[in-house]
Design a protein around this motif. Structure first.
Motif, PDB file in Angstrom:
ATOM      1  N   LEU A 195      23.672  20.428  81.424  1.00 62.53           N
ATOM      2  CA  LEU A 195      22.881  21.655  81.319  1.00 62.53           C
ATOM      3  C   LEU A 195      22.987  22.495  82.588  1.00 62.53           C
ATOM      4  O   LEU A 195      22.946  23.732  82.530  1.00 62.53           O
ATOM      5  CB  LEU A 195      21.422  21.306  81.038  1.00 62.53           C
ATOM      6  N   ALA A 196      23.164  21.833  83.741  1.00 61.38           N
ATOM      7  CA  ALA A 196      23.224  22.555  85.013  1.00 61.38           C
ATOM      8  C   ALA A 196      24.540  23.303  85.200  1.00 61.38           C
ATOM      9  O   ALA A 196      24.580  24.326  85.894  1.00 61.38           O
ATOM     10  CB  ALA A 196      23.012  21.586  86.175  1.00 61.38           C
ATOM     11  N   ILE A 197      25.633  22.812  84.593  1.00 62.56           N
ATOM     12  CA  ILE A 197      26.933  23.456  84.818  1.00 62.56           C
ATOM     13  C   ILE A 197      27.221  24.569  83.815  1.00 62.56           C
ATOM     14  O   ILE A 197      28.212  25.290  83.965  1.00 62.56           O
ATOM     15  CB  ILE A 197      28.087  22.432  84.800  1.00 62.56           C
ATOM     16  N   ILE A 198      26.355  24.739  82.817  1.00 67.63           N
ATOM     17  CA  ILE A 198      26.550  25.813  81.842  1.00 67.63           C
ATOM     18  C   ILE A 198      25.819  27.054  82.339  1.00 67.63           C
ATOM     19  O   ILE A 198      24.592  27.060  82.438  1.00 67.63           O
ATOM     20  CB  ILE A 198      26.018  25.412  80.458  1.00 67.63           C
ATOM     21  N   PRO A 199      26.534  28.113  82.674  1.00 71.33           N
ATOM     22  CA  PRO A 199      25.867  29.301  83.234  1.00 71.33           C
ATOM     23  C   PRO A 199      25.038  30.038  82.193  1.00 71.33           C
ATOM     24  O   PRO A 199      25.365  30.047  80.999  1.00 71.33           O
ATOM     25  CB  PRO A 199      27.048  30.160  83.710  1.00 71.33           C
ATOM     26  N   ASP A 200      23.954  30.642  82.644  1.00 65.29           N
ATOM     27  CA  ASP A 200      23.073  31.385  81.735  1.00 65.29           C
ATOM     28  C   ASP A 200      23.781  32.552  81.065  1.00 65.29           C
ATOM     29  O   ASP A 200      23.415  32.959  79.966  1.00 65.29           O
ATOM     30  CB  ASP A 200      21.847  31.906  82.497  1.00 65.29           C
ATOM     31  N   ASP A 201      24.796  33.086  81.743  1.00 71.53           N
ATOM     32  CA  ASP A 201      25.472  34.265  81.203  1.00 71.53           C
ATOM     33  C   ASP A 201      26.733  33.936  80.411  1.00 71.53           C
ATOM     34  O   ASP A 201      27.546  34.821  80.131  1.00 71.53           O
ATOM     35  CB  ASP A 201      25.819  35.245  82.330  1.00 71.53           C
TER      36      ASP A 201
END
Length: 309
Positions: free
Chosen positions: A249-255
């Motif tokens: 979840l941390a490596i998936i960027p919000d954008d």
């Protein structure tokens, strides 16, 4: 030799561009039969063991075969527009040869991007996910499948497995079990890791295992509070699963501009003579676009309903 390219062997290289579908499928199936312990073509995989099934049902109720798992993911995500033609899949699993059972995902989704290192932790990080996300088909989606793994012997022992050509059982996952052993011997291992210096080139010689030591050491008391070895190993796998999920979840960027699905669980290895390996689904989550939150669309309860159908 297999390491030689066609040109080195005096054979003309294949034409540029994608392979026709029938040749691509044939290539995938050939790869899966080249000594792969978890291949469905493995002639040794003929037995069903009561003790193995008893442990499986007790620790991982509702676990499905790896091929049934692939069908489940295809059916679940298909309802949200994910297809083999539109979706690019990445897998974050331990490089242990036991885990090639997840290669069955290629039948449903095509060739996959590798995000994982020891224990299934996504050590390629944000850079790896960034590269993966830039390979998505136009107008398509991303799928990330992640899992730590654990073995079950034919005698029902959790955390070990009999491999091809070996008389004695070995640990599975070896990285997790080694981290647990080290953490039990020295609770201060996290501090030891921080103080450890890199070599002359500035590269730590065992950086992935050091990360696993830190993950396990931080929660060693929870593991040792369990009543027996089976419960301890199950708890160890749960803790590693939670750590991998957090990293994914941390490596998936919000954008990230395209829909992203993540599917997580525990991959369960069995002895090389056992009929099949298994997968215990924990989470199926979907984010429809940038700035959106992940929504749970599947998991243990939904998987039980699928199995019973």
């Amino acid at each position: 030799p297999l390491s030689h390219t066609p040109r080195e062997q005096g054979v003309a290289p294949p034409p540029a561009g994608p392979l026709p579908e029938e040749k691509r499928t044939k290539r995938i199936r050939q790869t899966k039969t080249m000594g792969c312990q978890t291949s469905k073509e493995n002639p040794f995989r003929t037995e069903t063991y009561d003790a193995e099934q008893k442990t499986l049902n007790a620790v991982y109720p509702g676990a499905m075969t790896t091929h049934a798992f692939s069908d489940y993911v295809k059916k679940t995500l298909g309802k949200h527009g994910f297809t083999k033609e539109s979706c690019l899949c990445a897998v974050s699993s331990c490089p242990d040869e036991l885990n090639r059972g997840l290669d069955s995902m290629e039948d449903a989704w095509g060739e996959s991007f590798n995000l994982g290192g020891l224990a299934g932790m996504p050590f390629t990080g944000k850079t790896g996910f960034g590269a993966f996300s830039h390979h998505v088909p136009d107008g398509g989606q991303l799928l990330v499948v992640f899992a730590p793994h654990v073995g079950i012997t034919k005698d029902g022992e959790l955390g070990k497995i009999q491999r091809v050509g070996m008389a004695k059982n070995t640990t599975s996952c070896g990285s997790c079990m080694a981290a647990y052993g080290a953490a039990c011997k020295k609770k201060e291992v996290c501090q030891e890791i921080k103080e450890k210096k890199a070599d002359d080139e500035g590269i730590v010689g065992d950086v992935q295992q050091e990360k696993m030591l830190a993950v396990v050491s931080a929660r060693i008391d929870e593991i040792n509070a369990c009543e027996d070895d089976t419960a301890k190993i199950a708890k160890l796998s749960d803790i590693v699963y939670e750590a991998i999920k957090k990293e994914i979840l941390a490596i998936i960027p919000d954008d990230c501009a395209v829909p992203v699905a993540i599917v997580g669980g525990i991959q369960i290895n069995t002895d090389y003579t056992s009929k099949t390996d298994f997968f215990h689904v924990r989470d199926v989550m979907l984010r429809s676009g940038p700035g959106k939150s992940f929504e749970r669309i599947g998991g243990v309860e939904e998987k039980k309903a699928f199995t019973a159908a």
